[in-house]
Design an enzyme around this catalytic site. Structure first.
Site, PDB file in Angstrom:
ATOM      1  N   TYR A  83       0.848  -1.185   0.000  1.00 24.86           N
ATOM      2  CA  TYR A  83       0.000   0.000   0.000  1.00 24.86           C
ATOM      3  C   TYR A  83       0.882   1.232   0.000  1.00 24.86           C
ATOM      4  O   TYR A  83       1.832   1.320   0.777  1.00 24.86           O
ATOM      5  CB  TYR A  83      -0.901   0.008   1.241  1.00 24.86           C
ATOM      6  N   ASP A 131       9.206   2.801   0.339  1.00 23.40           N
ATOM      7  CA  ASP A 131       8.111   3.443   1.053  1.00 23.40           C
ATOM      8  C   ASP A 131       8.242   3.049   2.522  1.00 23.40           C
ATOM      9  O   ASP A 131       7.860   1.954   2.932  1.00 23.40           O
ATOM     10  CB  ASP A 131       6.770   2.993   0.469  1.00 23.40           C
ATOM     11  N   LYS A 173       3.513   8.894   9.255  1.00 23.93           N
ATOM     12  CA  LYS A 173       3.270   8.281  10.566  1.00 23.93           C
ATOM     13  C   LYS A 173       4.215   8.818  11.656  1.00 23.93           C
ATOM     14  O   LYS A 173       4.045   9.944  12.081  1.00 23.93           O
ATOM     15  CB  LYS A 173       3.270   6.759  10.423  1.00 23.93           C
TER      16      LYS A 173
END
Ligand SMILES: *Cc1c(COP(=O)(O)O)cnc(C)c1O
Length: 429
Positions: A144, A239, A267
């Site tokens: 993702y 990522d 995050k």
């Protein structure tokens, strides 16, 4: 468990917000039931609006490496808010933040701040395309990278040729430049590279997959990606929105000992505020405006409050390198507890863990990619989730998500969780 206030709020929310939530997985759709509305959090715990207490393992889906509301982040935010919420002009803290990121992650020579992980990956791919002048990129099924159109593609039978849009609203045009490979399958990458000679700008991957459950890259897999990228002049993008500052101060790339050309963050980098970042080789980053022609911008990028929270988080990491050993020990303890429980019910469920991110699959097959991950029994996960919730343990309301351990989780929390896990397995099997 009394959840009346949450239920009422959810009914009200559904009138004004699609599905009652601002991000779909919060809605409990894949586990059944209604979401809880959370009121406050401290350390490893949070409380819902009906004052039920939970040990939290979502950690806001990754950011809370130190649990909820650590004083060093809150103090930093308080100071910042006194000075003003946003200026739209450069501030000193942005310079300090950028410098600190380059210190912690040596492959990052230059960095730009954005507002989310989605923006970071979107901008990194644009930079790679702009820099190389090529248009296609490879992503892995089950990874993702946020919700930009060209990432929302999963493999159909045409996986090795053209992407198929997963979400309505993603156009064929957008899907056409996304090439899909299988995680941990280097041959699938080689095939795409040889059938798209000189057309591939980038390969983007999660160096530890954390969005199909937690799936570790096999030995050599990421290293081979690095070699392919070097040979074919393809930009390798890690990522690290989830893994960055989570599995090590320098992210998964530190553990793997492999330098990507570009990295994306989110995050933890925001200390609980909406922040993302992308960075890497100076040469590539200087393709970005205003130095170069690749346009990338943001009204609130590098926002003073976001930088205050993020900088406090990263500074804490820099000053406390021992936290990763602590997180590893706590997480290993939890994993062993879970494994013993699994064995005691006569099952052989697969578990994935790297540092403080882990996942139990309701599958007895080894999980190494998307296809094996989806063999997991998601109905059983839903039952398990609710049994854990009843016992005060808050897990992600979906099978293919990571469980995050924070420095705030105490041995008592972990023991309580292991007991709840044992009882929950007994209750559902
Ligand atoms: C969460 C996540 C994103 C998206 O970040 P948002 O801040 O939700 O946009 C991208 N990549 C990975 C690996 C993630 O875990």
């Amino acid at each position: 468990m009394n959840t009346e206030k949450s239920k009422n709020l959810f009914e009200e929310a559904k009138k004004y917000i699609p599905g009652g939530v601002n991000s779909p997985v919060r809605a409990f759709k894949s586990v059944g039931g209604d979401p809880l509305f959370i009121q406050r959090g401290v350390g490893s715990k949070f409380w819902d609006v009906d004052n039920n207490e939970f040990i939290d393992y979502i950690g806001s889906w990754g950011p809370h490496l130190f649990g909820h509301n650590p004083s060093f982040i809150i103090d930093s935010l308080k100071t910042a808010v006194e000075n003003g919420t946003s200026f739209g002009s450069p501030t000193e803290l942005e310079v300090k933040m950028a410098k600190l990121i380059t210190e912690l992650v040596p492959s990052v020579e230059m960095v730009r701040m954005v507002n989310s992980g989605t923006e970071a990956t979107m901008s990194a791919v644009r930079a790679a395309r702009g820099y190389t002048g090529k248009e296609k990129f490879i992503k892995f099924e089950g990874c993702y990278h946020g919700h930009a159109d060209y990432f929302l593609i999963r493999a159909g039978s045409g996986a090795l040729t053209l992407g198929v849009p997963t979400s309505p609203g993603v156009t064929k045009g957008n899907a056409a430049d996304t090439l899909l490979a299988d995680y941990n399958d280097i041959e699938s990458v080689k095939k795409l590279v040889s059938s798209n000679k000189n057309k591939i700008a980038a390969i983007i991957t999660e160096p530890v997959a954390g969005n199909m459950g937690v799936v570790k890259a096999k030995d050599g897999f990421i290293k081979e990606l690095r070699s392919i990228c070097d040979e074919e002049k393809i930009i390798l993008i890690f990522d690290e929105v989830m893994t960055g500052f989570r599995v090590a101060a320098g992210g998964a790339q530190e553990i793997l000992g492999i330098r990507p050309d570009l990295s994306t963050f989110g995050k933890i980098i925001g200390g609980g505020l909406p922040v993302g970042a992308f960075g890497g080789k100076k040469e590539i980053m200087e393709a970005i405006a205003p130095v170069g022609p690749v346009y990338q911008a943001g009204t609130l990028s590098g926002n003073p409050l976001a930088m205050a929270a993020g900088y406090a988080a990263l500074k804490h990491i820099k000053n406390n390198p021992g936290i990763y050993k602590e997180l590893e020990e706590k997480s290993a303890y939890l994993e062993i507890g879970f494994k013993n429980n699994i064995k005691s019910v006569g099952k052989n469920y697969a578990m994935g863990r790297v540092g403080s991110m882990m996942c139990m699959f309701f599958s007895e097959e080894p999980v190494s990619d998307f296809k094996s991950a989806v063999t997991s029994d998601t109905i059983l996960y839903g039952k398990y989730f609710h049994e854990m919730l009843k016992r005060g343990i808050y897990l992600a309301p979906a099978q293919f998500e990571a469980l995050f351990v924070s420095t705030a989780h105490s041995k008592e929390d972990l023991d309580k969780t292991i007991s709840a896990h044992k009882e929950s397995l007994a209750a559902i099997l």
